[in-house]
Design an enzyme around this catalytic site. Sequence first.
Site, PDB file in Angstrom:
ATOM      1  N   LYS A   1     -38.861 129.826 -75.382  1.00 12.24           N
ATOM      2  CA  LYS A   1     -37.447 129.887 -74.986  1.00 12.24           C
ATOM      3  C   LYS A   1     -36.742 131.058 -75.675  1.00 12.24           C
ATOM      4  CE  LYS A   1     -36.331 125.749 -76.474  1.00 12.24           C
ATOM      5  NZ  LYS A   1     -37.589 125.307 -77.084  1.00 12.24           N
TER       6      LYS A   1
ATOM      7  N   ARG B   1     -46.514 131.638 -85.473  1.00  9.65           N
ATOM      8  CA  ARG B   1     -45.306 132.415 -85.174  1.00  9.65           C
ATOM      9  C   ARG B   1     -44.761 133.092 -86.428  1.00  9.65           C
ATOM     10  NH1 ARG B   1     -40.459 129.559 -81.990  1.00  9.65           N
ATOM     11  NH2 ARG B   1     -40.275 128.244 -83.825  1.00  9.65           N
TER      12      ARG B   1
ATOM     13  N   ARG C   1     -40.830 130.751 -90.288  1.00  4.53           N
ATOM     14  CA  ARG C   1     -39.783 129.733 -90.389  1.00  4.53           C
ATOM     15  C   ARG C   1     -40.296 128.559 -91.207  1.00  4.53           C
ATOM     16  NH1 ARG C   1     -37.143 128.587 -84.535  1.00  4.53           N
ATOM     17  NH2 ARG C   1     -37.252 126.479 -85.359  1.00  4.53           N
TER      18      ARG C   1
ATOM     19  N   ARG D   1     -41.723 117.896 -84.700  1.00  3.84           N
ATOM     20  CA  ARG D   1     -40.770 118.461 -83.729  1.00  3.84           C
ATOM     21  C   ARG D   1     -41.216 118.162 -82.303  1.00  3.84           C
ATOM     22  NH1 ARG D   1     -41.151 124.256 -85.826  1.00  3.84           N
ATOM     23  NH2 ARG D   1     -39.734 124.898 -84.194  1.00  3.84           N
TER      24      ARG D   1
HETATM   25  P1  AMP Z   1     -34.854 125.808 -82.712  1.00  2.00           P
HETATM   26  O1  AMP Z   1     -34.654 127.129 -83.342  1.00  2.00           O
HETATM   27  O2  AMP Z   1     -34.225 125.703 -81.367  1.00  2.00           O
HETATM   28  O3  AMP Z   1     -36.292 125.381 -82.721  1.00  2.00           O
HETATM   29  O4  AMP Z   1     -34.077 124.737 -83.623  1.00  2.00           O
HETATM   30  C1  AMP Z   1     -34.430 124.554 -84.985  1.00  2.00           C
HETATM   31  C2  AMP Z   1     -33.820 123.272 -85.534  1.00  2.00           C
HETATM   32  O5  AMP Z   1     -32.393 123.333 -85.428  1.00  2.00           O
HETATM   33  C3  AMP Z   1     -34.202 122.003 -84.783  1.00  2.00           C
HETATM   34  O6  AMP Z   1     -35.449 121.477 -85.194  1.00  2.00           O
HETATM   35  C4  AMP Z   1     -33.033 121.099 -85.177  1.00  2.00           C
HETATM   36  O7  AMP Z   1     -33.149 120.642 -86.516  1.00  2.00           O
HETATM   37  C5  AMP Z   1     -31.845 122.065 -85.121  1.00  2.00           C
HETATM   38  N1  AMP Z   1     -31.254 122.136 -83.768  1.00  2.00           N
HETATM   39  C6  AMP Z   1     -31.222 123.223 -82.949  1.00  2.00           C
HETATM   40  N2  AMP Z   1     -30.595 122.952 -81.806  1.00  2.00           N
HETATM   41  C7  AMP Z   1     -30.213 121.660 -81.880  1.00  2.00           C
HETATM   42  C8  AMP Z   1     -29.530 120.779 -80.983  1.00  2.00           C
HETATM   43  N3  AMP Z   1     -29.128 121.174 -79.776  1.00  2.00           N
HETATM   44  N4  AMP Z   1     -29.319 119.507 -81.404  1.00  2.00           N
HETATM   45  C9  AMP Z   1     -29.705 119.084 -82.609  1.00  2.00           C
HETATM   46  N5  AMP Z   1     -30.366 119.848 -83.489  1.00  2.00           N
HETATM   47  C10 AMP Z   1     -30.626 121.135 -83.139  1.00  2.00           C
END
Ligand code: AMP
Length: 221
Positions: free
Chosen positions: A15, A129, A162, A173
């Site tokens: 994404k 990654r 990360r 996750r």
């Molecule tokens: P991402 O970079 O999209 O993988 O997001 C990393 C982390 O940020 C996730 O594992 C959540 O802890 C938090 N996070 C990101 N977007 C959301 C969302 N829409 N709702 C809740 N937590 C989020």
Amino acid sequence: MPCRIVLLGGPGAGKGTQARRLARSQGWPHVSTGDIFRAHVESRTELGTRIAPYMNSGQLLPDELACEIVAGRLSEPDCADGYILDGFPRSLPQAMGLDALLEARGERIDFAVNIKVPDDEIVQRLTERRICPECGKIYNLRLRPPVEAGICDDDGVALVQREDDNEETARDRLRVYHVTTEPVVKFFEIRGLLRSVDGSGKPPDDVTKKIEEIIRARNGG
Ligand code: AMP
């Protein structure tokens, strides 16, 4: 023509990579809740200190917080002509919150693109990654390595991993994705807004082309 797109898919499905590319080619802002939250954690804001434990363990933050952050971001002037949402909505309450927010503004999501990748590939991709902390470019150690090991091709900065990209958190996750986020795919499907692309084993270019075809079809060309 304003275009409001949601990118769906498991963690590591691509994404972020696709959103960055589309933002560049189409000129729409890339709104990533993960990036916004990570920036808070890195700058050690009060919010950042509060949310770091959730993020590092792969748990979702409370829906109200995610909705509030997105509402604020989408009301900034650069989002007036559309945007690419990456990582939001991630639960049914968030999807409904987005609906209500957009309805109040007389707007709607044009479509959601679901990038499909099998679980095993996702875990491998997440642990391999690496990211440039400067420009945000995303690499994969095996499939898309930088020219010089550990260094960003574009700005020469050392790449980082990360905190939540270790195997244990990656599996957590993924579990959260299946239980809480996958219903959002159905949410858009029922509304006739779902488009799917196969993101498995494909170079990012192929996936970008497919998404651009969907955008062109929507624009009538
Ligand atoms: P991402 O970079 O999209 O993988 O997001 C990393 C982390 O940020 C996730 O594992 C959540 O802890 C938090 N996070 C990101 N977007 C959301 C969302 N829409 N709702 C809740 N937590 C989020």
